[in-house]
Design an enzyme around this catalytic site. Structure first.
Site, PDB file in Angstrom:
ATOM      1  N   TYR A  53       0.845  -1.189   0.000  1.00  0.00           N
ATOM      2  CA  TYR A  53       0.000   0.000   0.000  1.00  0.00           C
ATOM      3  C   TYR A  53       0.881   1.240   0.000  1.00  0.00           C
ATOM      4  O   TYR A  53       2.063   1.176   0.324  1.00  0.00           O
ATOM      5  CB  TYR A  53      -0.918  -0.023   1.237  1.00  0.00           C
ATOM      6  N   ASN A 125     -13.853   5.158   0.280  1.00  0.00           N
ATOM      7  CA  ASN A 125     -14.268   5.066  -1.119  1.00  0.00           C
ATOM      8  C   ASN A 125     -14.274   6.409  -1.838  1.00  0.00           C
ATOM      9  O   ASN A 125     -13.794   6.498  -2.963  1.00  0.00           O
ATOM     10  CB  ASN A 125     -15.610   4.341  -1.243  1.00  0.00           C
ATOM     11  N   ASN A 151     -19.378  -1.203  -4.964  1.00  0.00           N
ATOM     12  CA  ASN A 151     -18.002  -1.465  -5.392  1.00  0.00           C
ATOM     13  C   ASN A 151     -17.050  -1.747  -4.260  1.00  0.00           C
ATOM     14  O   ASN A 151     -15.862  -1.836  -4.463  1.00  0.00           O
ATOM     15  CB  ASN A 151     -17.488  -0.292  -6.228  1.00  0.00           C
ATOM     16  N   SER A 152     -17.543  -1.888  -3.041  1.00  0.00           N
ATOM     17  CA  SER A 152     -16.643  -2.137  -1.931  1.00  0.00           C
ATOM     18  C   SER A 152     -17.351  -2.937  -0.858  1.00  0.00           C
ATOM     19  O   SER A 152     -18.566  -2.867  -0.725  1.00  0.00           O
ATOM     20  CB  SER A 152     -16.162  -0.804  -1.352  1.00  0.00           C
TER      21      SER A 152
END
Length: 157
Positions: A53, A125, A151-152
């Site tokens: 990350y 998001n 989407n998450s």
């Protein structure tokens, strides 16, 4: 106070442990002390634990990129939140802890009608969408952007 600490990156045999934290527990100028109510496990947290990350905290470190909680104390000069407010935690403040110190200007007060679980997922998001549009794609006037609502997925920590 207990927190989940990352001791090493998973690609090198990484290890997460629940440990006692002895970090600062008093809000100073510009800060708020927040008692965490909900800190989901997001895909970005797994990427961080794997060392892939964009954030690379100095280890050992508390991790967790999303969350919501109740303001327990504020430092001098803080006017944007008050004790008792439910807030979301700003990007860069790690949340897998019973309490966190956060810059007050980054906290977002959530209406009482929004529960902690829902509130905890309000920050990542939108931030991801902004980064995708500013760093990877350069929309031009009249371009279309489609946003879907599914989407998450996050799970409770």
């Amino acid at each position: 106070m207990k927190a989940i600490h990352l001791y090493s990156l998973r690609q090198s045999g990484g290890e997460l442990k629940v440990a006692r934290s002895f970090g600062a527990t008093r809000a100073v100028c510009g800060e708020a002390l927040v008692r965490m109510e909900y800190a989901p496990i997001a895909y970005s947290d797994l990427l961080l634990a794997n060392g892939t990350y964009l954030l690379r905290p100095t280890l050992p470190s508390v991790i967790g990129g999303e969350g919501a909680g109740i303001v327990e104390a504020i430092g001098s000069g803080v006017t944007s939140v008050k004790v008792g407010d439910r807030v979301t935690i700003p990007f860069g403040t790690f949340t897998w802890s019973e309490k966190v110190l956060a810059p007050a200007e980054g906290l977002f007060v959530v209406p009482a009608s929004i529960d902690a679980k829902t509130a905890s997922m309000l920050n990542i998001n939108p931030t991801t969408a902004v980064l995708l549009l500013s760093e990877f794609v350069k929309p031009k006037p009249k371009d279309w952007i489609v946003i879907n609502a599914a989407n998450s997925k996050s799970r409770a920590a």
